[in-house]
Design a protein around this motif. Structure first.
Motif, mmCIF file in Angstrom:
data_model
loop_
_atom_site.group_PDB
_atom_site.id
_atom_site.type_symbol
_atom_site.label_atom_id
_atom_site.label_comp_id
_atom_site.label_asym_id
_atom_site.label_seq_id
_atom_site.Cartn_x
_atom_site.Cartn_y
_atom_site.Cartn_z
ATOM 1 N N THR A 117 0.839 -1.161 0.052
ATOM 2 C CA THR A 117 0.042 -0.101 -0.119
ATOM 3 C C THR A 117 0.858 1.335 -0.144
ATOM 4 O OG1 THR A 117 -1.904 -1.185 1.231
ATOM 5 C CG2 THR A 117 -1.606 1.255 1.050
ATOM 6 N N VAL A 118 2.050 1.163 0.736
ATOM 7 C CA VAL A 118 2.894 2.262 0.774
ATOM 8 C C VAL A 118 3.209 2.645 -0.622
ATOM 9 C CG1 VAL A 118 5.026 3.243 1.685
ATOM 10 C CG2 VAL A 118 3.295 2.048 3.161
ATOM 11 N N GLU A 119 3.925 1.455 -1.233
ATOM 12 C CA GLU A 119 4.554 1.683 -2.492
ATOM 13 C C GLU A 119 3.609 2.043 -3.570
ATOM 14 O OE1 GLU A 119 7.171 -1.318 -5.589
ATOM 15 O OE2 GLU A 119 6.705 -1.958 -3.477
ATOM 16 N N LYS A 120 2.279 1.597 -3.522
ATOM 17 C CA LYS A 120 1.362 2.357 -4.574
ATOM 18 C C LYS A 120 1.241 3.713 -3.987
ATOM 19 C CE LYS A 120 -2.672 1.403 -3.407
ATOM 20 N NZ LYS A 120 -4.191 0.687 -3.083
ATOM 21 N N ASP A 121 1.148 4.190 -2.715
ATOM 22 C CA ASP A 121 0.766 5.576 -2.730
ATOM 23 C C ASP A 121 1.913 6.214 -2.915
ATOM 24 O OD1 ASP A 121 -1.654 4.679 -1.358
ATOM 25 O OD2 ASP A 121 -1.122 4.915 0.653
ATOM 26 N N VAL A 122 3.146 5.939 -2.829
ATOM 27 C CA VAL A 122 3.947 6.688 -3.323
ATOM 28 C C VAL A 122 4.103 6.776 -4.697
ATOM 29 C CG1 VAL A 122 6.786 6.686 -3.383
ATOM 30 C CG2 VAL A 122 5.532 6.057 -1.283
ATOM 31 N N GLU A 123 4.179 5.909 -5.488
ATOM 32 C CA GLU A 123 3.904 5.621 -7.019
ATOM 33 C C GLU A 123 2.753 6.667 -7.592
ATOM 34 O OE1 GLU A 123 3.719 2.686 -10.638
ATOM 35 O OE2 GLU A 123 3.791 1.843 -8.528
ATOM 36 N N ALA A 124 1.757 6.668 -6.753
ATOM 37 C CA ALA A 124 0.618 7.738 -6.967
ATOM 38 C C ALA A 124 0.893 9.288 -6.757
ATOM 39 C CB ALA A 124 -0.690 7.186 -6.540
ATOM 40 N N GLY A 125 1.964 9.174 -6.118
ATOM 41 C CA GLY A 125 1.945 10.903 -5.485
ATOM 42 C C GLY A 125 1.399 11.125 -4.360
ATOM 43 N N LYS A 126 0.853 10.337 -3.534
ATOM 44 C CA LYS A 126 0.189 10.598 -2.432
ATOM 45 C C LYS A 126 0.878 11.142 -1.337
ATOM 46 C CE LYS A 126 -3.646 8.469 0.097
ATOM 47 N NZ LYS A 126 -4.818 7.439 0.453
ATOM 48 N N TYR A 127 2.012 10.726 -1.349
ATOM 49 C CA TYR A 127 3.133 11.375 -0.375
ATOM 50 C C TYR A 127 4.428 10.812 -0.970
ATOM 51 C CZ TYR A 127 2.025 6.795 1.718
ATOM 52 O OH TYR A 127 1.571 5.679 2.004
ATOM 53 N N ARG A 128 5.542 11.227 -0.464
ATOM 54 C CA ARG A 128 6.995 10.751 -0.484
ATOM 55 C C ARG A 128 7.147 9.772 0.813
ATOM 56 N NH1 ARG A 128 11.189 15.027 -2.493
ATOM 57 N NH2 ARG A 128 10.770 15.823 -0.596
ATOM 58 N N LEU A 129 8.229 8.931 0.304
ATOM 59 C CA LEU A 129 8.738 7.964 1.711
ATOM 60 C C LEU A 129 9.916 8.362 1.949
ATOM 61 C CD1 LEU A 129 8.129 5.576 3.079
ATOM 62 C CD2 LEU A 129 9.150 4.244 1.218
ATOM 63 N N LYS A 130 10.371 8.845 3.265
ATOM 64 C CA LYS A 130 11.646 8.866 3.744
ATOM 65 C C LYS A 130 12.080 7.707 4.701
ATOM 66 C CE LYS A 130 14.688 12.075 6.480
ATOM 67 N NZ LYS A 130 14.470 13.200 7.212
ATOM 68 N N TYR A 131 12.996 7.319 4.113
ATOM 69 C CA TYR A 131 13.700 5.931 4.847
ATOM 70 C C TYR A 131 14.572 6.215 5.908
ATOM 71 C CZ TYR A 131 15.878 1.383 5.541
ATOM 72 O OH TYR A 131 16.494 0.338 6.127
ATOM 73 N N VAL A 132 14.633 5.614 6.944
ATOM 74 C CA VAL A 132 15.697 5.820 8.137
ATOM 75 C C VAL A 132 16.245 4.417 8.485
ATOM 76 C CG1 VAL A 132 16.609 6.935 9.923
ATOM 77 C CG2 VAL A 132 15.031 8.328 8.330
ATOM 78 N N GLY A 133 17.442 3.921 8.203
ATOM 79 C CA GLY A 133 17.564 2.533 8.439
ATOM 80 C C GLY A 133 18.284 2.544 9.982
ATOM 81 N N ALA A 134 17.950 1.401 10.908
ATOM 82 C CA ALA A 134 18.601 1.182 11.911
ATOM 83 C C ALA A 134 19.382 0.002 12.038
ATOM 84 C CB ALA A 134 17.483 1.476 13.121
ATOM 85 N N THR A 135 20.204 -0.167 13.124
ATOM 86 C CA THR A 135 20.956 -1.578 13.036
ATOM 87 C C THR A 135 21.216 -1.926 14.772
ATOM 88 O OG1 THR A 135 23.226 -0.206 13.541
ATOM 89 C CG2 THR A 135 22.408 -0.772 11.202
ATOM 90 N N PHE A 136 20.212 -1.449 15.476
ATOM 91 C CA PHE A 136 20.387 -1.623 16.779
ATOM 92 C C PHE A 136 20.036 -3.158 17.416
ATOM 93 C CE2 PHE A 136 15.852 -0.308 16.267
ATOM 94 C CZ PHE A 136 15.104 -1.369 16.917
ATOM 95 N N ILE A 137 19.317 -3.909 16.730
ATOM 96 C CA ILE A 137 19.046 -5.240 16.982
ATOM 97 C C ILE A 137 20.548 -5.941 16.861
ATOM 98 C CG2 ILE A 137 18.131 -7.430 15.975
ATOM 99 C CD1 ILE A 137 15.750 -5.747 15.150
ATOM 100 N N ASP A 138 21.364 -5.743 16.132
ATOM 101 C CA ASP A 138 22.861 -6.157 15.988
ATOM 102 C C ASP A 138 23.543 -6.183 17.532
ATOM 103 O OD1 ASP A 138 22.787 -6.911 13.380
ATOM 104 O OD2 ASP A 138 24.220 -5.540 12.872
ATOM 105 N N ASN A 139 22.987 -5.018 18.076
ATOM 106 C CA ASN A 139 23.662 -4.879 19.513
ATOM 107 C C ASN A 139 23.018 -5.796 20.659
ATOM 108 O OD1 ASN A 139 25.361 -2.819 18.306
ATOM 109 N ND2 ASN A 139 23.936 -1.225 18.751
ATOM 110 N N PHE A 140 21.599 -5.893 20.259
ATOM 111 C CA PHE A 140 20.992 -6.479 21.365
ATOM 112 C C PHE A 140 21.021 -8.125 21.102
ATOM 113 C CE2 PHE A 140 17.710 -2.754 21.513
ATOM 114 C CZ PHE A 140 18.562 -2.272 22.625
ATOM 115 N N ASP A 141 20.991 -8.395 20.028
ATOM 116 C CA ASP A 141 20.868 -10.020 19.848
ATOM 117 C C ASP A 141 22.278 -10.431 19.100
ATOM 118 O OD1 ASP A 141 18.358 -10.385 20.611
ATOM 119 O OD2 ASP A 141 17.402 -9.876 18.651
ATOM 120 N N GLN A 142 23.394 -9.791 19.371
ATOM 121 C CA GLN A 142 24.656 -9.926 18.620
ATOM 122 C C GLN A 142 24.473 -10.349 17.043
ATOM 123 O OE1 GLN A 142 27.131 -9.538 20.804
ATOM 124 N NE2 GLN A 142 25.659 -9.089 22.310
ATOM 125 N N GLY A 143 25.382 -9.922 16.410
ATOM 126 C CA GLY A 143 25.480 -10.054 15.029
ATOM 127 C C GLY A 143 25.791 -8.886 14.119
#
Length: 270
Positions: A117-143
């Motif tokens: 749904t998000v991808e379809k909305d972005v393609e239709a120009g309903k809104y833009r998508l700003k992505y922010v990636g995290a890596t904190f699970i590597d710290n909690f679960d090791q890896g």
């Protein structure tokens, strides 16, 4: 048999018994020395292993080095170190901020149910998508899976925004997303196997090279740092106009299309 012979036989028997006891005692002493020797070697080996581990733990990892390295930012990024990733039409008046960790199981649920749904909305120009990636699970679960997957997502973004979205969709899919405790994303071979399901990435030599060479490792670490600085404490988190989109006044993100559209409507109207 004479008394003399009987006594001689008894004396000989006692001598044989004494000799046998001495042999057994000598054998036992030898066995104890071997045990002590082996134990000492084992202790030294363990101590040496601990010492080696301590030395190794004091050394920076490749990811620690990447955090300090010069950044090669993927194409289709903006801002300092390329940590601003915005996808969609410039004509869109609103921007949906999406904070995710690649190993996050709840993010996988969101992507599987709401992602299309998000991808379809972005393609239709309903809104833009700003992505922010995290890596904190590597710290909690090791890896290293969160960091490695984020770097691979950078390689996909370098191909195109559409390749990025499709690769993200594949990584979170029910088929490919591993259990949170299973660090499959730490393996380049697994990330490349998932990428083979995305037409723009399958057989893409540049993409493969960037994944295997860790071209965007430093970028991934800077992106992770941007997440840490955002004040967001969990994933997935959705924001629009700086306000979190949550269900029914709770702290929970929408995890169905119905919930998503319910919380999105007033945000788009505001």
């Amino acid at each position: 048999m004479s008394a003399r012979n009987n006594q001689a036989n008894k004396a000989a028997a006692r001598e044989r018994l004494r000799e046998e006891r001495e042999r057994q005692a000598k054998k036992e002493r030898t066995r104890r020395r071997l045990i002590v020797g082996v134990s000492a070697v084992a202790v030294l080996a363990v101590a040496g292993g601990i010492g080696y581990a301590v030395v190794r733990s004091g050394q920076p990892s490749a990811w620690d080095a990447a955090a300090e390295a010069a950044v090669t930012a993927p194409k289709n990024t903006e801002g300092e170190n390329g940590t601003t990733v915005v996808i969609g039409k410039d004509s869109a008046k609103k921007t949906l901020e999406l904070y995710e960790d690649s190993r996050c199981p709840v993010c996988a649920t969101f992507e599987q149910k709401v992602g299309p749904t998000v991808e379809k909305d972005v393609e239709a120009g309903k809104y833009r998508l700003k992505y922010v990636g995290a890596t904190f699970i590597d710290n909690f679960d090791q890896g290293e899976g969160s960091k490695n997957a984020l770097s691979a997502l950078g390689a996909a973004l370098d191909v195109s925004p559409q390749a990025f979205l499709k690769y993200k969709e594949a990584l979170y899919s029910a088929k490919w997303h591993p259990d949170e405790k299973t660090d499959k994303f730490a393996k380049d071979s697994y990330l490349l196997e998932v990428a083979d399901t995305v037409p723009a990435l399958k057989g893409n030599a540049a993409f493969r090279k960037n994944v295997e060479a860790g071209t965007f490792d430093a970028w991934a670490m800077r992106m992770s740092k941007a997440f840490d600085a955002s004040g967001v404490t969990g994933t997935p988190t959705l924001k629009m106009d700086g306000k979190a989109l949550t269900v029914g006044g709770s702290q929970n993100p929408p995890l169905s299309v119905e919930e998503f559209e319910t919380v999105l409507a007033p945000a788009l109207a505001g």
